[in-house]
Scaffold this motif. Structure first.
Motif, PDB file in Angstrom:
ATOM      1  N   ARG A 140      -2.162  -1.108  -3.652  1.00  0.00           N
ATOM      2  CA  ARG A 140      -3.224  -0.170  -3.294  1.00  0.00           C
ATOM      3  C   ARG A 140      -2.613   1.216  -3.096  1.00  0.00           C
ATOM      4  O   ARG A 140      -1.700   1.393  -2.294  1.00  0.00           O
ATOM      5  CB  ARG A 140      -3.920  -0.623  -1.998  1.00  0.00           C
ATOM      6  CG  ARG A 140      -4.363  -2.071  -2.034  1.00  0.00           C
ATOM      7  CD  ARG A 140      -5.183  -2.447  -0.811  1.00  0.00           C
ATOM      8  NE  ARG A 140      -4.494  -2.269   0.444  1.00  0.00           N
ATOM      9  CZ  ARG A 140      -3.720  -3.198   1.031  1.00  0.00           C
ATOM     10  NH1 ARG A 140      -3.511  -4.373   0.445  1.00  0.00           N
ATOM     11  NH2 ARG A 140      -3.153  -2.957   2.197  1.00  0.00           N
ATOM     12  N   ALA A 173      -5.275   5.068  -8.692  1.00  0.00           N
ATOM     13  CA  ALA A 173      -5.311   5.395  -7.264  1.00  0.00           C
ATOM     14  C   ALA A 173      -6.747   5.682  -6.831  1.00  0.00           C
ATOM     15  O   ALA A 173      -7.611   5.984  -7.652  1.00  0.00           O
ATOM     16  CB  ALA A 173      -4.433   6.605  -6.980  1.00  0.00           C
ATOM     17  N   VAL A 174      -6.984   5.592  -5.535  1.00  0.00           N
ATOM     18  CA  VAL A 174      -8.271   5.943  -4.940  1.00  0.00           C
ATOM     19  C   VAL A 174      -8.113   7.272  -4.213  1.00  0.00           C
ATOM     20  O   VAL A 174      -7.173   7.443  -3.431  1.00  0.00           O
ATOM     21  CB  VAL A 174      -8.747   4.857  -3.955  1.00  0.00           C
ATOM     22  CG1 VAL A 174      -9.961   5.335  -3.169  1.00  0.00           C
ATOM     23  CG2 VAL A 174      -9.074   3.578  -4.700  1.00  0.00           C
ATOM     24  N   VAL A 175      -9.017   8.218  -4.477  1.00  0.00           N
ATOM     25  CA  VAL A 175      -8.953   9.523  -3.829  1.00  0.00           C
ATOM     26  C   VAL A 175     -10.025   9.603  -2.747  1.00  0.00           C
ATOM     27  O   VAL A 175     -11.204   9.372  -3.005  1.00  0.00           O
ATOM     28  CB  VAL A 175      -9.131  10.667  -4.842  1.00  0.00           C
ATOM     29  CG1 VAL A 175      -8.990  12.019  -4.147  1.00  0.00           C
ATOM     30  CG2 VAL A 175      -8.105  10.542  -5.971  1.00  0.00           C
ATOM     31  N   SER A 176      -9.607   9.940  -1.542  1.00  0.00           N
ATOM     32  CA  SER A 176     -10.492   9.995  -0.381  1.00  0.00           C
ATOM     33  C   SER A 176     -11.008  11.404  -0.148  1.00  0.00           C
ATOM     34  O   SER A 176     -10.421  12.376  -0.623  1.00  0.00           O
ATOM     35  CB  SER A 176      -9.700   9.538   0.855  1.00  0.00           C
ATOM     36  OG  SER A 176     -10.330   9.940   2.052  1.00  0.00           O
ATOM     37  N   LEU A 219      -3.585   5.136  -2.162  1.00  0.00           N
ATOM     38  CA  LEU A 219      -4.636   5.955  -1.559  1.00  0.00           C
ATOM     39  C   LEU A 219      -4.176   7.407  -1.465  1.00  0.00           C
ATOM     40  O   LEU A 219      -3.081   7.692  -0.990  1.00  0.00           O
ATOM     41  CB  LEU A 219      -4.968   5.446  -0.152  1.00  0.00           C
ATOM     42  CG  LEU A 219      -5.152   3.927   0.009  1.00  0.00           C
ATOM     43  CD1 LEU A 219      -5.412   3.584   1.469  1.00  0.00           C
ATOM     44  CD2 LEU A 219      -6.281   3.424  -0.872  1.00  0.00           C
ATOM     45  N   GLN A 252       0.837  -1.200   0.000  1.00  0.00           N
ATOM     46  CA  GLN A 252       0.000   0.000   0.000  1.00  0.00           C
ATOM     47  C   GLN A 252       0.871   1.249   0.000  1.00  0.00           C
ATOM     48  O   GLN A 252       1.924   1.277   0.627  1.00  0.00           O
ATOM     49  CB  GLN A 252      -0.902  -0.004   1.240  1.00  0.00           C
ATOM     50  CG  GLN A 252      -1.837   1.190   1.364  1.00  0.00           C
ATOM     51  CD  GLN A 252      -2.910   0.959   2.410  1.00  0.00           C
ATOM     52  OE1 GLN A 252      -3.823   0.151   2.214  1.00  0.00           O
ATOM     53  NE2 GLN A 252      -2.821   1.652   3.531  1.00  0.00           N
ATOM     54  N   ILE A 311      -6.869   9.138 -10.610  1.00  0.00           N
ATOM     55  CA  ILE A 311      -7.845   8.080 -10.885  1.00  0.00           C
ATOM     56  C   ILE A 311      -7.441   7.274 -12.125  1.00  0.00           C
ATOM     57  O   ILE A 311      -7.522   6.039 -12.134  1.00  0.00           O
ATOM     58  CB  ILE A 311      -9.255   8.684 -11.032  1.00  0.00           C
ATOM     59  CG1 ILE A 311      -9.712   9.241  -9.680  1.00  0.00           C
ATOM     60  CG2 ILE A 311     -10.245   7.628 -11.537  1.00  0.00           C
ATOM     61  CD1 ILE A 311     -11.009  10.011  -9.722  1.00  0.00           C
TER      62      ILE A 311
END
Length: 419
Positions: free
Chosen positions: A325, A353-356, A327, A294, A349
């Protein structure tokens, strides 16, 4: 004997002509800060004091950021409690979901911290605001409760360490690398209850985001606070954000320091802290092969727009390593909006990646990125203690956004120069 910046600010807020290291004082405060983890305890203690109002509803800030948006019933109850407290006492700087962010990114952005302030917060990284030439430090929830009632608290005046920064850092060397280098040099208790005061011609090469990062991690060296002199970059930031005027203090030429360190920024390399302490540092050339599960880019340390631009620039047009992963945690809603406007959100994106939302997320082992047994994470956060991000059998490595983004592409801790 002359005074340091910190000592001058404390003297002014104590109504004294001068103070010296080790002296006990009572000081008035410009801001009292809490979050959704620490404020519920402060609210309970405040009720025991027996007062019917806070000292100044404009000088208290409550930011639900650690487990917000709420991750479970308990965190929802905590936020309900502080929300009701804020409404009851008409706290003007209570930031609800939709306007909140990570507190130490949000407070400067909202202009609630200015040069010369004396600030306490029930969070250890309250020392962040030293980047603006303010004295700011973390306290316990009981201290927060009392301060909300009376508008002041007591301090033991800290002795100081001077860090003279010289030279110009190389392309991939940022504030995070500088503070990791310093912590690696002096240790996690090397500045125990001391003020870390920065000076030198090298400051001209540090952006405000660099300075926020360096001041933020003063506590990782055990310091009471970290502080930077006010210069043109500070004044420009304050002019853009501040809600009130500040006061500029400078250290006296004959101020006393317990030790002076000269840091040649031009000699530094990207630096990584290995488990399980921020002092366990290695330059990128000596890292070896460290496989990752991660990567986390964000937090109150490195969640500002400059950090996002650096990371997005490395990831743009590429894909993160298969099975990794990645983040992204921007520091505030406004930073998220800037990311959208500048196309950074699309870069992240499209890279995988994942945007919080703007929240503390996994930094403290809170939510949205907890590590399982045996997993490894590289994070731009500030702590890598055992169990910090989840399982006590996981490992956390700390780095700059540039190193984190480069590593996201390979799945191993990687020098951004090699991307």
């Amino acid at each position: 004997m002359g005074m340091t910046m910190t000592q001058k600010i404390l003297a002014a807020h104590a109504g004294l002509e001068s103070v010296s290291a080790g002296q006990l004082i009572e000081a008035k405060l410009d801001l009292v800060l809490g979050n959704d983890v620490t404020t519920p305890v402060a609210v309970k203690e405040f009720a025991k004091i027996g007062v019917d109002k806070v000292f100044d509803k404009k000088k208290i800030a409550i930011v639900p950021d650690h487990f917000t948006p709420n991750k479970d019933i308990l965190s929802a109850e905590h936020c309900k409690q502080i929300r009701e407290f804020a409404h009851k006492y008409e706290i003007e700087n209570y930031f609800e979901v939709g306007e909140m962010g990570i507190e130490h990114c949000l407070i400067p952005e909202k202009g609630l911290a200015v040069p010369g302030d004396a600030i306490i917060g029930a969070d250890s990284h309250t020392c962040t605001y030293g980047a603006l030439g303010a004295f700011s430090t973390g306290v316990g929830s009981t201290d927060m409760a009392c301060a909300m009632a009376i508008g002041g608290t007591w301090f033991k005046v800290p002795p100081a360490l001077k860090f003279e920064l010289v030279g110009k850092p190389a392309k991939w060397v940022s504030g995070k690398d500088i503070i990791l280098h310093i912590i690696g040099m002096i240790g996690v208790d090397g500045a125990l209850y001391k003020s870390m005061e920065y000076c030198g011609e090298g400051l001209q090469y540090l952006s405000m985001d660099d300075r926020f990062c360096i001041a933020n991690m003063a506590i990782e060296a055990g310091a009471k606070n970290g502080i930077f002199p006010v210069d043109e970059k500070t004044r420009a930031y304050v002019k853009e954000h501040a809600t009130r005027p500040g006061v500029e203090y400078t250290a006296d030429a004959d101020a006393e320091y317990e030790a002076t360190y000269t840091i040649d920024l031009s000699a530094l390399r990207p630096t990584v802290a290995f488990p399980h302490l921020p002092e366990n540092t290695k330059i990128i050339d000596n890292v070896g092969e460290v496989k990752l599960d991660q990567v986390v880019i964000g937090s109150c340390t490195n969640g500002r727009i400059e950090d996002m631009r650096v990371a997005a620039g490395i990831l743009r047009g590429k894909k993160v390593a298969k099975g990794l992963r990645v983040l992204i945690f921007p520091g505030t809603q406004n930073i998220s909006l800037q990311m959208i406007e500048e196309g950074l959100m699309q870069d992240f994106i499209k890279a995988g990646a994942v945007v919080s939302p703007a929240t503390c997320g996994p930094c403290l082992g809170g939510h949205m990125g907890i590590l399982a047994k045996g997993e490894r994470a590289l994070a731009t956060t500030n702590r890598n203690f055992v169990g910090r991000m989840g399982s006590p059998e996981a490992e956390v490595y700390l780095s700059s956004p540039a190193v984190a983004a480069a590593s996201a592409l390979t799945g191993y801790i990687t020098d951004p120069e090699k991307i």
